[in-house]
Design a protein around this motif. Structure first.
Motif, PDB file in Angstrom:
ATOM      1  N   UNK A 293      -4.979 -19.571 -61.276  1.00  0.00           N
ATOM      2  CA  UNK A 293      -4.323 -18.330 -60.848  1.00  0.00           C
ATOM      3  C   UNK A 293      -5.361 -17.268 -60.497  1.00  0.00           C
ATOM      4  N   UNK A 294      -6.325 -17.110 -61.391  1.00  0.00           N
ATOM      5  CA  UNK A 294      -7.381 -16.118 -61.151  1.00  0.00           C
ATOM      6  C   UNK A 294      -8.223 -16.506 -59.941  1.00  0.00           C
ATOM      7  N   UNK A 295      -8.518 -17.798 -59.828  1.00  0.00           N
ATOM      8  CA  UNK A 295      -9.337 -18.256 -58.705  1.00  0.00           C
ATOM      9  C   UNK A 295      -8.608 -18.053 -57.376  1.00  0.00           C
ATOM     10  N   UNK A 296      -7.318 -18.426 -57.325  1.00  0.00           N
ATOM     11  CA  UNK A 296      -6.566 -18.262 -56.078  1.00  0.00           C
ATOM     12  C   UNK A 296      -6.433 -16.787 -55.712  1.00  0.00           C
TER      13      UNK A 296
ATOM     14  N   UNK B  56       0.562 -16.783 -52.130  1.00  0.00           N
ATOM     15  CA  UNK B  56       0.369 -15.840 -53.236  1.00  0.00           C
ATOM     16  C   UNK B  56       0.227 -16.671 -54.509  1.00  0.00           C
ATOM     17  N   UNK B  57      -0.223 -16.071 -55.615  1.00  0.00           N
ATOM     18  CA  UNK B  57      -0.507 -16.860 -56.825  1.00  0.00           C
ATOM     19  C   UNK B  57       0.687 -17.061 -57.754  1.00  0.00           C
ATOM     20  N   UNK B  58       1.906 -16.749 -57.303  1.00  0.00           N
ATOM     21  CA  UNK B  58       3.047 -16.762 -58.216  1.00  0.00           C
ATOM     22  C   UNK B  58       3.308 -18.136 -58.825  1.00  0.00           C
TER      23      UNK B  58
ATOM     24  N   UNK C 155       1.181 -20.668 -59.152  1.00  0.00           N
ATOM     25  CA  UNK C 155       0.059 -21.003 -60.044  1.00  0.00           C
ATOM     26  C   UNK C 155       0.244 -20.337 -61.410  1.00  0.00           C
ATOM     27  N   UNK C 156       0.649 -19.069 -61.401  1.00  0.00           N
ATOM     28  CA  UNK C 156       0.817 -18.351 -62.669  1.00  0.00           C
ATOM     29  C   UNK C 156       1.913 -18.986 -63.517  1.00  0.00           C
ATOM     30  N   UNK C 157       3.014 -19.374 -62.880  1.00  0.00           N
ATOM     31  CA  UNK C 157       4.105 -20.005 -63.629  1.00  0.00           C
ATOM     32  C   UNK C 157       3.657 -21.332 -64.222  1.00  0.00           C
ATOM     33  N   UNK C 158       2.906 -22.104 -63.460  1.00  0.00           N
ATOM     34  CA  UNK C 158       2.427 -23.402 -63.962  1.00  0.00           C
ATOM     35  C   UNK C 158       1.430 -23.218 -65.102  1.00  0.00           C
ATOM     36  N   UNK C 159       0.519 -22.290 -64.960  1.00  0.00           N
ATOM     37  CA  UNK C 159      -0.521 -22.131 -65.975  1.00  0.00           C
ATOM     38  C   UNK C 159      -0.001 -21.446 -67.234  1.00  0.00           C
ATOM     39  N   UNK C 160       1.152 -20.829 -67.143  1.00  0.00           N
ATOM     40  CA  UNK C 160       1.751 -20.251 -68.356  1.00  0.00           C
ATOM     41  C   UNK C 160       2.066 -21.333 -69.384  1.00  0.00           C
ATOM     42  N   UNK C 161       2.145 -22.585 -68.924  1.00  0.00           N
ATOM     43  CA  UNK C 161       2.428 -23.694 -69.839  1.00  0.00           C
ATOM     44  C   UNK C 161       1.191 -24.136 -70.612  1.00  0.00           C
ATOM     45  N   UNK C 162       0.016 -23.648 -70.233  1.00  0.00           N
ATOM     46  CA  UNK C 162      -1.216 -24.050 -70.890  1.00  0.00           C
ATOM     47  C   UNK C 162      -2.085 -24.971 -70.055  1.00  0.00           C
ATOM     48  N   UNK C 163      -1.530 -25.526 -68.976  1.00  0.00           N
ATOM     49  CA  UNK C 163      -2.334 -26.341 -68.061  1.00  0.00           C
ATOM     50  C   UNK C 163      -3.291 -25.441 -67.278  1.00  0.00           C
TER      51      UNK C 163
END
Length: 347
Positions: free
Chosen positions: A167-170, A210-212, A214-222
């Protein structure tokens, strides 16, 4: 004052725009942004991100732009170009089509050279400046510095454990595509976010305007450690040719253009599958996620070949196709459920 040129697509060598005295600003739309009815009627059935871009350009977004360049790197973008040209008398700034071929032959190299010369001339008309030897070299040095920062960012993403999340990278890559070179380097180098170990994810399929997601996916810990779409790791940032005249710059940029893998709409299926495998393996990904928007059909054609290419790597392939703005949350939830199940699934 430096004029700003909006860029739609991923084929524009930023060195040319900057050497000609203008500033590029990448326009990507969004996964779920509003689409004006008139914009939708003009474009018909296309990738939603193109409709979001047109909606913005028919509103206040054009106020900050002096001109537009649209790349013929997808049917949605090509259709957007013709609509923008049709609307030229309705507040849309001058628009130029960049049509770079994909197959590397002597004839396509000659055509690409003409295309890059036309892009230079367009940017010079917008800026009122002519690219001279110093401008070519300064722009090359600036762009290569951006490319080096992109490489450092990719290394941090791929570290064990990752030193920055997807998320941060994108977010940094999207911002860098529109920032002045020095600011872009700062944005890319500032992208740091130590991540715990865990599932390492490679993303393929549609680009992410946009990173939306990515943020939702990474909220799971991946952690998304790599990707192969044209707003992520395949953003064409950092191509700079150190030469004092246009012909030498064009020759070097054409070499760089034919050396890269582009998006699904214009690359071969074999090229796309090989790229997905190479990047996912290099990033030591545990799973490849194919996320494909409705209206962005080309990545669908890659999935079978990508599954075959990954078959001997131990990297699972999960997919969610036909994603809509209205169904975005459900699509992300479905992908997360597949990941938490821990089952290997090949398309």
């Amino acid at each position: 004052m430096t004029p700003t040129i909006g860029i739609v697509g991923n084929d524009v060598p930023r060195q040319i725009v900057r050497a000609a005295g203008a500033a590029p600003q990448r326009l990507t739309g969004s996964w779920a942004g509003a689409v004006d009815r008139v914009a939708a009627d003009h474009l018909g059935a296309v990738d939603r991100s193109a409709a979001v871009i047109l909606t913005g350009l028919m509103g206040a977004a054009t106020d900050a732009l002096d001109a537009l360049v649209v790349c013929n790197d997808s049917q949605a973008n090509l259709r957007l170009f013709y609509v923008l040209r049709m609307l030229r008398g309705e507040g849309i700034p001058p628009v130029h089509l960049l049509d770079l071929p994909r197959q590397d032959t002597p004839a396509t190299r000659r055509f690409a050279r003409v295309q890059l010369a036309a892009l230079t001339a367009f940017c010079e008309r917008v800026s009122g400046r002519t690219a001279d030897a110093a401008a070519w070299r300064d722009a090359a040095a600036e762009e290569r510095a951006v490319g080096a920062a992109v490489s450092r960012l990719q290394a941090r993403r791929r570290a064990q454990p990752p030193e920055v999340g997807g998320t941060t990278a994108l977010t940094a890559l999207l911002a860098a595509a529109s920032a002045p070179p020095a600011a872009a380097v700062e944005l890319l180098d500032a992208a740091a976010e130590p991540r715990a170990g865990g599932l390492r994810v490679h993303v393929t399929g549609s680009n992410h305007p946009d990173p939306s997601v990515y943020a939702a996916l990474e909220a799971s810990g991946a952690t998304i450690v790599s990707d192969d779409h044209d707003t992520g790791d395949l953003s064409w940032l950092g191509a700079g040719v150190d030469a004092a005249d246009a012909d030498a710059v064009y020759a070097g940029l054409i070499d760089a253009h034919f050396a890269r893998t582009s998006g699904s709409a214009v690359a071969t299926i074999a090229e796309r599958a090989a790229t997905t495998r190479a990047i996912a393996v290099a990033a030591q990904a545990d799973v490849v996620l194919a996320l494909i928007r409705r209206g962005d059909e080309a990545p669908l054609w890659d999935l079978a070949a990508a599954a075959d290419a990954l078959a001997d790597t131990g990297i699972a392939l999960e997919r969610s196709v036909g994603i809509t703005a209205e169904g975005l949350d459900a699509a992300v939830g479905g992908v997360l459920a597949g990941l938490s199940g821990g089952e290997e699934h090949h398309a």
